[in-house]
Motif scaffolding. Structure first.
Motif, mmCIF file in Angstrom:
data_model
loop_
_atom_site.group_PDB
_atom_site.id
_atom_site.type_symbol
_atom_site.label_atom_id
_atom_site.label_comp_id
_atom_site.label_asym_id
_atom_site.label_seq_id
_atom_site.Cartn_x
_atom_site.Cartn_y
_atom_site.Cartn_z
ATOM 1 N N ARG A 190 0.824 -1.215 0.000
ATOM 2 C CA ARG A 190 0.000 0.000 0.000
ATOM 3 C C ARG A 190 0.858 1.265 0.000
ATOM 4 N NH1 ARG A 190 -4.249 -2.404 3.655
ATOM 5 N NH2 ARG A 190 -5.797 -3.058 2.134
ATOM 6 N N ARG A 191 2.042 1.171 0.570
ATOM 7 C CA ARG A 191 2.930 2.338 0.584
ATOM 8 C C ARG A 191 3.392 2.711 -0.819
ATOM 9 N NH1 ARG A 191 7.391 0.729 4.608
ATOM 10 N NH2 ARG A 191 6.147 -1.071 5.181
ATOM 11 N N PRO A 212 -4.222 3.743 -4.434
ATOM 12 C CA PRO A 212 -5.502 3.279 -4.982
ATOM 13 C C PRO A 212 -5.829 3.987 -6.294
ATOM 14 C CG PRO A 212 -5.727 3.877 -2.679
ATOM 15 C CD PRO A 212 -4.370 4.324 -3.112
ATOM 16 N N ILE A 213 -6.415 3.263 -7.222
ATOM 17 C CA ILE A 213 -6.789 3.835 -8.513
ATOM 18 C C ILE A 213 -8.066 4.639 -8.315
ATOM 19 C CG2 ILE A 213 -7.556 3.312 -10.860
ATOM 20 C CD1 ILE A 213 -5.809 0.815 -10.734
ATOM 21 N N ASP A 269 -8.277 -0.426 -4.571
ATOM 22 C CA ASP A 269 -6.987 -0.765 -3.974
ATOM 23 C C ASP A 269 -6.482 -2.075 -4.574
ATOM 24 O OD1 ASP A 269 -4.764 -0.917 -2.371
ATOM 25 O OD2 ASP A 269 -5.872 -1.481 -0.569
ATOM 26 N N LEU A 270 -5.422 -1.986 -5.362
ATOM 27 C CA LEU A 270 -4.857 -3.168 -6.006
ATOM 28 C C LEU A 270 -3.757 -3.831 -5.193
ATOM 29 C CD1 LEU A 270 -4.612 -1.917 -9.698
ATOM 30 C CD2 LEU A 270 -6.367 -3.334 -8.668
ATOM 31 N N SER A 271 -3.400 -3.251 -4.058
ATOM 32 C CA SER A 271 -2.286 -3.794 -3.281
ATOM 33 C C SER A 271 -2.510 -5.232 -2.805
ATOM 34 C CB SER A 271 -1.947 -2.872 -2.113
ATOM 35 O OG SER A 271 -3.049 -2.680 -1.280
ATOM 36 N N PRO A 272 -3.715 -5.672 -2.435
ATOM 37 C CA PRO A 272 -3.863 -7.087 -2.064
ATOM 38 C C PRO A 272 -3.589 -8.045 -3.224
ATOM 39 C CG PRO A 272 -5.707 -5.826 -1.205
ATOM 40 C CD PRO A 272 -4.939 -4.919 -2.112
ATOM 41 N N ILE A 273 -3.973 -7.653 -4.431
ATOM 42 C CA ILE A 273 -3.723 -8.497 -5.598
ATOM 43 C C ILE A 273 -2.223 -8.610 -5.847
ATOM 44 C CG2 ILE A 273 -4.054 -8.700 -8.096
ATOM 45 C CD1 ILE A 273 -6.730 -7.198 -7.650
#
Length: 88
Positions: A51-52, A56-57, A62-66
């Motif tokens: 996430r850092r 987010p788009i 939020d694509l960070s988990p993917i």
């Protein structure tokens, strides 16, 4: 090759935890529940790293988990390859 299988299984379980944590975000106040807090303590330290670097788009998606799951898969493949090389 117990370690080989254990690493794969642990990564699968952790991936499911990440997916579960993401699904909780779809329901109001679900992350404040006991399960949500436990998942948050387990998942946030790892996903927070991504996430850092990945904003987010549109401020929403939020694509960070993917990306975190993909990175976890690459790490597991690397670890299993090294173990296979060392143990065979």
């Amino acid at each position: 090759m117990f370690i080989y299988g254990f690493i794969g299984t642990a990564a699968n379980v952790y991936s499911y935890l990440i997916i579960g944590y993401v699904l909780l975000s779809w329901f109001p106040n679900a992350r404040e529940s006991a399960i949500g807090q436990i998942l948050g303590r387990l998942v946030e330290p790892y996903v927070g790293i991504f996430r850092r670097f990945i904003p987010p788009i549109g401020g929403i998606l939020d694509l960070s988990p993917i990306i975190a799951i993909f990175a976890l898969r690459f790490i597991v493949i690397g670890l299993q390859s090294v173990l296979e090389f060392l143990l065979l």
